[in-house]
Design a protein around this motif. Structure first.
Motif, PDB file in Angstrom:
ATOM      1  N   LEU A 399      52.599  41.281  38.680  1.00 14.39           N
ATOM      2  CA  LEU A 399      53.341  40.929  39.895  1.00 14.39           C
ATOM      3  C   LEU A 399      52.385  40.651  41.049  1.00 14.39           C
ATOM      4  O   LEU A 399      52.595  39.736  41.842  1.00 14.39           O
ATOM      5  N   ASP A 400      51.328  41.439  41.116  1.00 12.37           N
ATOM      6  CA  ASP A 400      50.327  41.225  42.165  1.00 12.37           C
ATOM      7  C   ASP A 400      49.650  39.863  41.992  1.00 12.37           C
ATOM      8  O   ASP A 400      49.463  39.113  42.958  1.00 12.37           O
ATOM      9  N   ILE A 401      49.324  39.533  40.756  1.00 10.93           N
ATOM     10  CA  ILE A 401      48.709  38.236  40.483  1.00 10.93           C
ATOM     11  C   ILE A 401      49.652  37.113  40.928  1.00 10.93           C
ATOM     12  O   ILE A 401      49.237  36.107  41.489  1.00 10.93           O
ATOM     13  N   ALA A 402      50.941  37.324  40.692  1.00 11.84           N
ATOM     14  CA  ALA A 402      51.949  36.312  41.050  1.00 11.84           C
ATOM     15  C   ALA A 402      52.265  36.348  42.548  1.00 11.84           C
ATOM     16  O   ALA A 402      53.150  35.633  43.005  1.00 11.84           O
ATOM     17  N   GLN A 403      51.566  37.194  43.289  1.00 13.94           N
ATOM     18  CA  GLN A 403      51.778  37.360  44.734  1.00 13.94           C
ATOM     19  C   GLN A 403      53.224  37.730  45.042  1.00 13.94           C
ATOM     20  O   GLN A 403      53.826  37.256  45.995  1.00 13.94           O
ATOM     21  N   SER A 404      53.753  38.576  44.179  1.00 15.11           N
ATOM     22  CA  SER A 404      55.139  39.009  44.329  1.00 15.11           C
ATOM     23  C   SER A 404      55.150  40.480  44.748  1.00 15.11           C
ATOM     24  O   SER A 404      54.188  41.210  44.509  1.00 15.11           O
ATOM     25  N   ASP A 405      56.254  40.932  45.356  1.00 12.80           N
ATOM     26  CA  ASP A 405      56.340  42.341  45.749  1.00 12.80           C
ATOM     27  C   ASP A 405      56.379  43.234  44.511  1.00 12.80           C
ATOM     28  O   ASP A 405      56.971  42.863  43.496  1.00 12.80           O
ATOM     29  N   ILE A 406      55.811  44.423  44.624  1.00 13.71           N
ATOM     30  CA  ILE A 406      55.860  45.393  43.522  1.00 13.71           C
ATOM     31  C   ILE A 406      56.921  46.434  43.873  1.00 13.71           C
ATOM     32  O   ILE A 406      56.806  47.095  44.897  1.00 13.71           O
ATOM     33  N   PRO A 407      57.976  46.546  43.053  1.00  8.55           N
ATOM     34  CA  PRO A 407      59.038  47.499  43.399  1.00  8.55           C
ATOM     35  C   PRO A 407      58.511  48.932  43.502  1.00  8.55           C
ATOM     36  O   PRO A 407      57.634  49.332  42.731  1.00  8.55           O
ATOM     37  N   ASN A 408      59.086  49.689  44.435  1.00 10.22           N
ATOM     38  CA  ASN A 408      58.631  51.057  44.665  1.00 10.22           C
ATOM     39  C   ASN A 408      58.843  51.967  43.471  1.00 10.22           C
ATOM     40  O   ASN A 408      58.143  52.963  43.316  1.00 10.22           O
ATOM     41  N   ASP A 409      59.832  51.652  42.641  1.00  6.20           N
ATOM     42  CA  ASP A 409      60.098  52.570  41.527  1.00  6.20           C
ATOM     43  C   ASP A 409      59.161  52.356  40.339  1.00  6.20           C
ATOM     44  O   ASP A 409      59.218  53.102  39.367  1.00  6.20           O
ATOM     45  N   MET A 410      58.289  51.350  40.396  1.00  7.11           N
ATOM     46  CA  MET A 410      57.276  51.238  39.332  1.00  7.11           C
ATOM     47  C   MET A 410      56.231  52.328  39.562  1.00  7.11           C
ATOM     48  O   MET A 410      55.892  52.636  40.700  1.00  7.11           O
ATOM     49  N   GLN A 411      55.723  52.906  38.482  1.00  5.13           N
ATOM     50  CA  GLN A 411      54.889  54.108  38.630  1.00  5.13           C
ATOM     51  C   GLN A 411      53.382  53.867  38.527  1.00  5.13           C
ATOM     52  O   GLN A 411      52.602  54.785  38.716  1.00  5.13           O
ATOM     53  N   GLY A 412      52.998  52.641  38.201  1.00  3.91           N
ATOM     54  CA  GLY A 412      51.565  52.367  38.090  1.00  3.91           C
ATOM     55  C   GLY A 412      51.029  51.714  39.347  1.00  3.91           C
ATOM     56  O   GLY A 412      51.693  51.697  40.386  1.00  3.91           O
ATOM     57  N   LYS A 413      49.827  51.172  39.233  1.00  3.34           N
ATOM     58  CA  LYS A 413      49.192  50.523  40.377  1.00  3.34           C
ATOM     59  C   LYS A 413      48.577  49.213  39.922  1.00  3.34           C
ATOM     60  O   LYS A 413      48.046  49.126  38.809  1.00  3.34           O
ATOM     61  N   SER A 414      48.578  48.241  40.807  1.00 11.30           N
ATOM     62  CA  SER A 414      47.965  46.956  40.456  1.00 11.30           C
ATOM     63  C   SER A 414      46.465  47.121  40.209  1.00 11.30           C
ATOM     64  O   SER A 414      45.769  47.817  40.959  1.00 11.30           O
ATOM     65  N   LEU A 415      45.987  46.439  39.185  1.00  8.86           N
ATOM     66  CA  LEU A 415      44.546  46.475  38.877  1.00  8.86           C
ATOM     67  C   LEU A 415      43.778  45.371  39.594  1.00  8.86           C
ATOM     68  O   LEU A 415      42.562  45.255  39.419  1.00  8.86           O
ATOM     69  N   VAL A 416      44.497  44.562  40.391  1.00 11.66           N
ATOM     70  CA  VAL A 416      43.820  43.421  41.024  1.00 11.66           C
ATOM     71  C   VAL A 416      42.609  43.853  41.866  1.00 11.66           C
ATOM     72  O   VAL A 416      41.523  43.283  41.707  1.00 11.66           O
ATOM     73  N   PRO A 417      42.722  44.885  42.730  1.00 11.30           N
ATOM     74  CA  PRO A 417      41.518  45.275  43.487  1.00 11.30           C
ATOM     75  C   PRO A 417      40.353  45.670  42.567  1.00 11.30           C
ATOM     76  O   PRO A 417      39.202  45.332  42.849  1.00 11.30           O
ATOM     77  N   LEU A 418      40.656  46.333  41.455  1.00 11.87           N
ATOM     78  CA  LEU A 418      39.592  46.742  40.524  1.00 11.87           C
ATOM     79  C   LEU A 418      38.950  45.502  39.902  1.00 11.87           C
ATOM     80  O   LEU A 418      37.735  45.435  39.728  1.00 11.87           O
ATOM     81  N   LEU A 419      39.803  44.529  39.598  1.00  8.11           N
ATOM     82  CA  LEU A 419      39.288  43.297  39.006  1.00  8.11           C
ATOM     83  C   LEU A 419      38.373  42.565  39.991  1.00  8.11           C
ATOM     84  O   LEU A 419      37.425  41.897  39.603  1.00  8.11           O
ATOM     85  N   GLU A 420      38.690  42.728  41.265  1.00  5.31           N
ATOM     86  CA  GLU A 420      37.850  42.090  42.294  1.00  5.31           C
ATOM     87  C   GLU A 420      36.627  42.944  42.624  1.00  5.31           C
ATOM     88  O   GLU A 420      35.865  42.614  43.532  1.00  5.31           O
ATOM     89  N   GLY A 421      36.483  44.051  41.917  1.00  6.75           N
ATOM     90  CA  GLY A 421      35.288  44.884  42.085  1.00  6.75           C
ATOM     91  C   GLY A 421      35.379  45.836  43.253  1.00  6.75           C
ATOM     92  O   GLY A 421      34.356  46.351  43.723  1.00  6.75           O
ATOM     93  N   ARG A 422      36.597  46.071  43.796  1.00  3.68           N
ATOM     94  CA  ARG A 422      36.687  47.029  44.914  1.00  3.68           C
ATOM     95  C   ARG A 422      37.774  48.062  44.603  1.00  3.68           C
ATOM     96  O   ARG A 422      38.929  47.898  44.946  1.00  3.68           O
ATOM     97  N   THR A 423      37.358  49.128  43.918  1.00  6.79           N
ATOM     98  CA  THR A 423      38.297  50.195  43.578  1.00  6.79           C
ATOM     99  C   THR A 423      38.707  50.940  44.852  1.00  6.79           C
ATOM    100  O   THR A 423      37.841  51.409  45.588  1.00  6.79           O
ATOM    101  N   PRO A 424      40.010  51.061  45.134  1.00  4.11           N
ATOM    102  CA  PRO A 424      40.434  51.779  46.330  1.00  4.11           C
ATOM    103  C   PRO A 424      39.935  53.230  46.298  1.00  4.11           C
ATOM    104  O   PRO A 424      39.849  53.845  45.230  1.00  4.11           O
TER     105      PRO A 424
END
Ligand code: SGN
Ligand code: CA
Length: 540
Positions: A399-424
């Motif tokens: 969803l993050d890749i698609a630039q779409s909102d991530i619903p609050n009830d999903m329990q994981g986290k987008s890996l996009v920042p990690l893929l960009e080399g900046r782990t929160p």
């Protein structure tokens, strides 16, 4: 954006695209849209059998094509599953939720995923993606929404001459399933590629699931190789690990000579004459030698390990070849720069470690699953990530890749920042796991637990109430249960607290366990297979 509005937008876009054809000529798909996503998920592919991960098999059985994804992208060292079994893993991927919330907790006959619930499929559609699901899905049913293209195997599917289910119904194709699925993927991607609408393909392989039947081109390819054994092939489950000894999944006792290891004269089910002849030309001489030598005891276990691994790795080689074909297609079609390719498996697998095949346990080999991601322009080629990530994160990532909102009830986290080399900074430092399927085929007990980078705490419950604790730094192969050892008292207490916090945060608890136990027992009560699920005779 609702779907109708999006479709209207799409029509306008298509018309204007046609009108400005001259203006866009020369512009490739690469430059005009959000990235396509090709998500390749094989079944039971252990990270130990991917050469990019190194290890004892890397040299004898390389996977050059899957390794291309690592070379051009990122390899995740610690991708952990939420529940190490087929359908539940896919259900977590579709929903971004743990089993106890998405409702698909086990693979037992009669389990059906509730497709009325939210999945990444329809969220991607709403975000303007065209979506496809192909090959193995194993959710007891066909998706009723979320996918524009559906072409799946029923249940486990077969290795040769597979039946497929699409919108119209069931049909059968002749050939090797890995190759057929690869060709279908290429055909679909070719037919939907577009300058205005990106696509997402969920490409599910059946291989290398038991009974490890290699394709015609890979049959026998490892026959002359001696496959290195893992250190724990003859594990005696000492070191406070009695529960690990209570199972029915060891190479020595649960691996079947005929179905699994092909020591049989009986023809394979559903093969054509030609396929059978090719099969016999490989296995007959091997079986004749076996019948002459008749190994016994530990020699027989060693022999079974070799045969298991040769077929398993040859099945993997077919998947690897398919991955290569997909990568080549993307390149030749000029889609490679704007297509993210993800390779993973539904869970890890034992390749003789602890004497086992199969999965299910929270121990390393089945908890970890391979994850390799290629995203040109975003991911630094050849990068390695060691953060704790999970199949729970995949839906959010799409969803993050698609630039779409991530619903609050999903329990994981987008890996996009990690893929960009900046782990929160606040990235998770522990992972929660829960396995439910007992009593069942391999007799692995119900358990849940927490793992950090350094420690793992597991609770076996239902017919047991036992805890295990491992120090993953000093004991990476998890051979010594240190639960209740005085020197670890503080760590143990902290892990107990952290586990309770994780359970509360993820909304899991004992009363849900009771509910699932009740429902499960109702479901399996009349299951004829219960006789075949030989229960462990060992008592605590
Ligand atoms: C089948 C296999 C098991 C395997 C399960 C689950 N038995 O039942 O060995 O654990 O699938 O696998 S077999 O007799 O059919 O080979 S999963 O990948 O679908 O979860
Ligand atoms: Ca699986």
């Amino acid at each position: 954006m609702n779907k109708l509005f999006f479709n209207l937008l799409l029509c306008c876009a298509l018309i204007s695209c046609k009108r400005s054809n001259e203006a866009t000529e020369g512009i490739t798909d690469q430059e005009t849209q959000r990235p396509n996503i090709v998500f390749i998920i094989s079944d039971d592919h252990a990270y130990q059998a991917i050469s990019a991960y190194g290890g004892r098999l890397a040299e004898v059985a390389p996977t050059p094509n899957i390794d291309r994804i690592a070379k051009d992208g990122m390899l995740f060292e610690r991708c952990l599953v939420t529940n190490s079994i087929c359908g539940p893993s896919r259900a977590a991927i579709l929903t971004g939720k743990y089993s106890h919330l998405n409702g698909f907790i086990d693979n037992t006959i009669g389990s059906k995923f509730n497709f009325d619930q939210q999945t990444f499929g329809e969220l991607l559609q709403q975000a303007g993606y065209r979506t496809g699901v192909l090959g193995k899905l194993h959710l007891g049913d066909k998706p009723t929404k979320g996918f524009d293209y559906i072409d799946i195997l029923p249940g486990q599917g077969s290795y040769y001459n597979p039946t497929f289910i699409n919108e119209e119904g069931e049909y059968r194709m002749e050939g090797y399933t890995t190759d057929i699925i690869t060709d279908k993927a290429i055909q679909w991607m070719g037919s939907v590629r577009s300058k205005v609408q990106p696509f997402m393909l969920f490409l599910g392989h059946k291989s290398p699931h038991r009974p490890w039947q290699p394709g015609p081109n890979e049959l026998g390819m490892y026959e002359n190789l001696e496959i290195p054994e893992p250190e724990s092939l003859f594990d005696d489950y000492s070191g406070g690990r009695e529960i690990a000894g209570m199972n029915y999944m060891s190479i020595s006792d649960a691996m079947r000579m005929a179905q699994d290891l092909k020591v049989t004269d009986r023809p394979q089910n559903g093969f054509t004459d030609r396929q059978q002849r090719m099969w016999d030309s490989i296995y007959r001489p091997i079986n004749e030698k076996f019948n002459k030598e008749k190994p016994t005891g530990d020699d027989l276990t060693r022999y079974k390990y070799q045969r298991y691994m040769r077929d398993y790795l040859a099945s993997v080689a077919g998947v690897d070849k398919g991955v290569g074909k997909v990568l080549d297609f993307l390149q030749e079609a000029g889609l490679d720069k704007n297509t993210i390719v993800i390779y993973t498996s539904d869970q890890g697998f034992y390749l003789g470690e602890h004497g086992w095949f199969d999965k299910r346990w929270m121990y390393k080999e089945s908890l970890r699953t391979p994850l390799l991601v290629k995203w040109p322009g975003k991911v630094k080629p050849g990068s390695i990530n060691t953060d704790l990530v999970s199949n729970l994160d995949f839906a959010e990532t799409f969803l993050d890749i698609a630039q779409s909102d991530i619903p609050n009830d999903m329990q994981g986290k987008s890996l996009v920042p990690l893929l960009e080399g900046r782990t929160p900074k606040d990235w998770r430092n522990s992972h929660y796991y829960h396995y439910y399927e007992h009593p069942s085929e391999h007799d692995v007990r119900r358990h849940y637990g927490i793992t950090t980078d350094r420690y793992k705490l597991i609770h076996f419950y239902y017919d047991l109430d036992k805890w295990e604790l491992y120090d993953l730094r000093d004991d990476p192969n998890e051979m010594h249960n240190i639960y209740d050892k005085p020197e670890y008292a503080d760590i143990q207490a902290k892990l107990h607290d952290d586990l309770e916090v994780l359970r509360a945060n993820y909304k899991d608890n004992d009363s849900l366990n009771q509910k699932f136990i009740h429902e499960y027992n109702e479901k399996v009560r009349n299951n004829p297979l219960i006789e075949y699920w030989k229960p462990s005779t060992k008592e605590m």
